[in-house]
Design a protein around this motif. Structure first.
Motif, mmCIF file in Angstrom:
data_model
loop_
_atom_site.group_PDB
_atom_site.id
_atom_site.type_symbol
_atom_site.label_atom_id
_atom_site.label_comp_id
_atom_site.label_asym_id
_atom_site.label_seq_id
_atom_site.Cartn_x
_atom_site.Cartn_y
_atom_site.Cartn_z
ATOM 1 N N GLY A 159 34.141 39.899 45.834
ATOM 2 C CA GLY A 159 33.748 40.559 47.072
ATOM 3 C C GLY A 159 33.058 39.661 48.073
ATOM 4 N N GLN A 160 32.975 38.350 47.788
ATOM 5 C CA GLN A 160 32.319 37.416 48.694
ATOM 6 C C GLN A 160 33.358 36.706 49.564
ATOM 7 N N GLY A 163 35.164 33.916 47.957
ATOM 8 C CA GLY A 163 36.155 34.273 46.949
ATOM 9 C C GLY A 163 35.693 34.071 45.528
ATOM 10 N N GLY A 164 36.439 34.648 44.611
ATOM 11 C CA GLY A 164 36.138 34.526 43.188
ATOM 12 C C GLY A 164 37.290 35.072 42.367
ATOM 13 N N SER A 165 37.366 34.681 41.103
ATOM 14 C CA SER A 165 38.469 35.081 40.242
ATOM 15 C C SER A 165 38.302 36.529 39.780
ATOM 16 N N GLY A 189 39.229 34.327 48.967
ATOM 17 C CA GLY A 189 38.415 35.115 49.875
ATOM 18 C C GLY A 189 39.042 36.356 50.458
ATOM 19 N N LEU A 190 40.192 36.816 49.919
ATOM 20 C CA LEU A 190 40.814 38.022 50.474
ATOM 21 C C LEU A 190 39.888 39.228 50.367
ATOM 22 N N GLY A 191 39.290 39.426 49.203
ATOM 23 C CA GLY A 191 38.446 40.596 48.984
ATOM 24 C C GLY A 191 37.164 40.575 49.793
ATOM 25 N N GLY A 192 36.688 39.377 50.182
ATOM 26 C CA GLY A 192 35.449 39.275 50.946
ATOM 27 C C GLY A 192 35.629 39.333 52.443
ATOM 28 N N GLY A 193 36.887 39.357 52.905
ATOM 29 C CA GLY A 193 37.138 39.433 54.338
ATOM 30 C C GLY A 193 36.827 40.809 54.895
#
Length: 408
Positions: free
Chosen positions: A206-207, A210-212, A381-385
Motif C-alpha cells: 500500500g506504499q 511498492g512491496g511484494s 507501486g501500483l497499490g500505493g498510487g
C-alpha cells in the motif's frame, strides 16, 4: 585489421548516435521534466500529429503523407509520456497511465498510416450515422449488441477482424437508463474505493514505493492465502474501475460495454476474446498480432497478440522509473500458449474447453499463474498510487475512522 577496426568504430558510433537519439525522446527518469501548470500543455503535443493523421486517413491519395507523418506522431507520443514526470510519489501511477495512453495513440497511428483505402472507414461511419438517425441510441444497437460485429475503431489493415460487444441489460427509456447508470456508477465507485482503501492498509503493497504481495516471514499456506487475497482484490479493483469509468462516460455519451462478467468465463478463449475488455484489442493486433500472422500464421497471430500485450504493459510501466520485470510479458505469452492449447485440445478430443472444469482452468490460469504479474505491479507501486483522492473517499473519511473507534 584496419578495416575491422574501422567497421567496429562505425558500429560504435552508430550505437552511440542511436542511443543519443533515443534519449532525446525518452530521457532517463532523473532527467525528465516535472509536470507543472506551465509544462502540462507540452504533454498533449501528440494530439497534433494524431489529429492530422485522423483527418488525412479520410481523404484520398494521402498514403505517402501519412507515412511521412508517422515518425512525428511516434516521437511526440514517446516524449509526451516519457519526457515529463509527476514528482509526487502518490501520482507516480499517473506516469504509467500517460505512457499507456501514448502507446495506444502510437498503435492507432500505425493503423491509420498503413491503410491504403478510405472506403471501409466511410462505410462504417455511414452505418453508425444511419443508426443514430434512426434513433438507435444505445451503444449496443449501434455496434451490434451481444454478437460479433465490426468495431467502430476502424479495422484498417489488410483484413478485418471482428470484436465481441456485450449486450446491455439496462432499460432503454431515458430516465430509467440514467437512473440505472447512476446507481451502477455509485456501486462501482464505492467498491473501488473500499478495495483501494484495503490494499493501502497492506504493509509495503500500500506504499507508493511498492512491496511484494508475498510475505516471506509468513508460513507457506498463510503466505499464499494473503497473496491470493491481494490478487483477487486487485482484480476486483480493475473490474470495478472499468465499470465506473464506463458508467461515467455513458451518462454523457454513447459507449460500448467493456466487461461481460469475466468471472463466468469457461475457457481462456472466452475470457480474453469476450468477457475481458476489448479496448486494446486493435492496439495489440497492430503491435504484434498482424506481424505475427505474417510470420507464423494463426499461431503467430495469437502469440504475437499476447506478446504485444505483455510488452505494452511492461514498457509503459517503466515510465514510473522502475526496473524491467520479465514476469509481465512472460505471463501474457503464457496466456497465448494456453489459448493455443485449448485449440489443440478441441482438435484432439473434439470437445471444447467449457463447463465447470473449464472455469477451474480459467481460475487456475488467472488467479494462480497471474500472481507473479500482480506482484510485479505492486512491487513497483501500483497499490500505493492515488486512485480515489482521500478527500472524496467514503472509506477513508467514514469507514476507517469508525472502525478505529470501535477497536479502541
Amino acid at each position: 585489421m584496419t578495416q575491422l577496426s574501422n567497421s567496429r568504430w562505425a558500429l560504435d558510433r552508430l550505437a552511440w548516435g542511436s542511443t543519443k537519439a533515443f534519449r532525446t525522446f525518452v530521457p532517463p527518469h532523473q532527467d525528465r521534466i516535472p509536470i507543472t501548470w506551465h509544462t502540462a500543455p507540452y504533454t498533449l503535443l501528440q494530439f497534433i500529429p494524431f489529429s492530422f493523421m485522423s483527418y488525412l486517413v479520410r481523404r484520398p491519395d494521402t498514403y505517402l503523407i501519412r507515412i511521412l507523418l508517422l515518425p512525428s506522431l511516434i516521437t511526440t507520443a514517446l516524449h509526451s509520456s516519457y519526457g515529463y514526470v509527476w514528482l509526487d510519489p502518490r501520482y507516480n501511477v499517473f506516469n504509467w497511465g500517460a505512457a499507456l495512453f501514448s502507446f495506444v495513440l502510437i498503435g492507432k497511428g500505425i493503423d491509420l498510416a498503413l491503410t491504403t483505402t478510405v472506403a471501409q472507414i466511410r462505410r462504417t461511419i455511414a452505418a453508425i450515422a444511419a443508426a443514430v438517425a434512426n434513433d438507435k441510441t444505445t451503444s449496443q444497437t449501434i455496434i451490434g449488441g451481444g454478437r460479433r460485429t465490426r468495431s467502430p475503431s476502424f479495422r484498417l489493415l489488410t483484413f478485418s477482424l471482428r470484436v465481441y460487444t456485450p449486450r446491455s441489460t439496462r432499460p432503454q427509456e431515458r430516465k430509467a437508463f440514467l437512473r440505472a447508470t447512476l446507481n451502477s456508477f455509485l456501486i462501482s465507485f464505492f467498491i473501488l474505493d473500499l478495495v483501494d482503501t484495503i490494499i493501502k492498509q497492506v504493509p509495503g503493497v500500500g506504499q507508493p514505493s511498492g512491496g511484494s504481495i508475498f510475505f516471506p516471514n509468513l508460513p507457506l499456506p498463510t503466505r499464499y492465502l494473503v497473496s491470493t487475497t491481494i490478487h483477487l482484490l486487485t482484480g476486483l479493483a480493475l473490474v470495478s474501475g472499468f465499470s465506473m469509468v464506463y458508467d461515467l462516460i455513458t451518462l454523457l455519451a454513447v459507449a460500448v460495454l467493456v466487461m461481460d462478467k469475466p468471472w463466468e468465463a469457461q475457457s481462456l478463449h472466452d475470457f480474453w476474446s469476450k468477457r475481458w475488455h476489448q479496448l486494446l484489442r486493435q492496439t495489440f493486433l497492430v503491435f504484434g498480432g498482424i506481424p505475427g500472422r505474417k510470420i507464423g500464421g494463426e499461431v503467430g497471430l495469437v502469440l504475437g497478440t499476447f506478446l504485444a500485450s505483455g510488452l505494452f504493459h511492461e514498457c509503459t510501466i517503466l515510465a514510473m522509473g522502475c526496473e524491467w520485470d520479465s514476469r509481465v510479458p512472460l505471463f501474457f505469452l503464457l496466456q497465448g500458449g494456453s489459448v493455443i492449447g485449448e485449440r489443440i485440445w478441441k482438435k484432439v478430443t473434439g470437445r471444447r474447453v467449457d463447463g465447470i472444469l473449464g472455469r477451474l482452468w480459467v481460475y487456475f490460469d488467472i488467479v494462480i499463474l497471474g500472481q507473479p504479474l500482480v506482484d510485479a505491479w505492486h512491487r513497483r507501486g501500483l497499490g500505493g498510487g492515488m486512485i480515489i483522492p482521500p478527500e472524496i473517499s467514503p472509506a477513508r473519511l467514514v469507514l476507517i475512522p469508525a472502525l478505529r473507534k470501535l477497536m479502541v
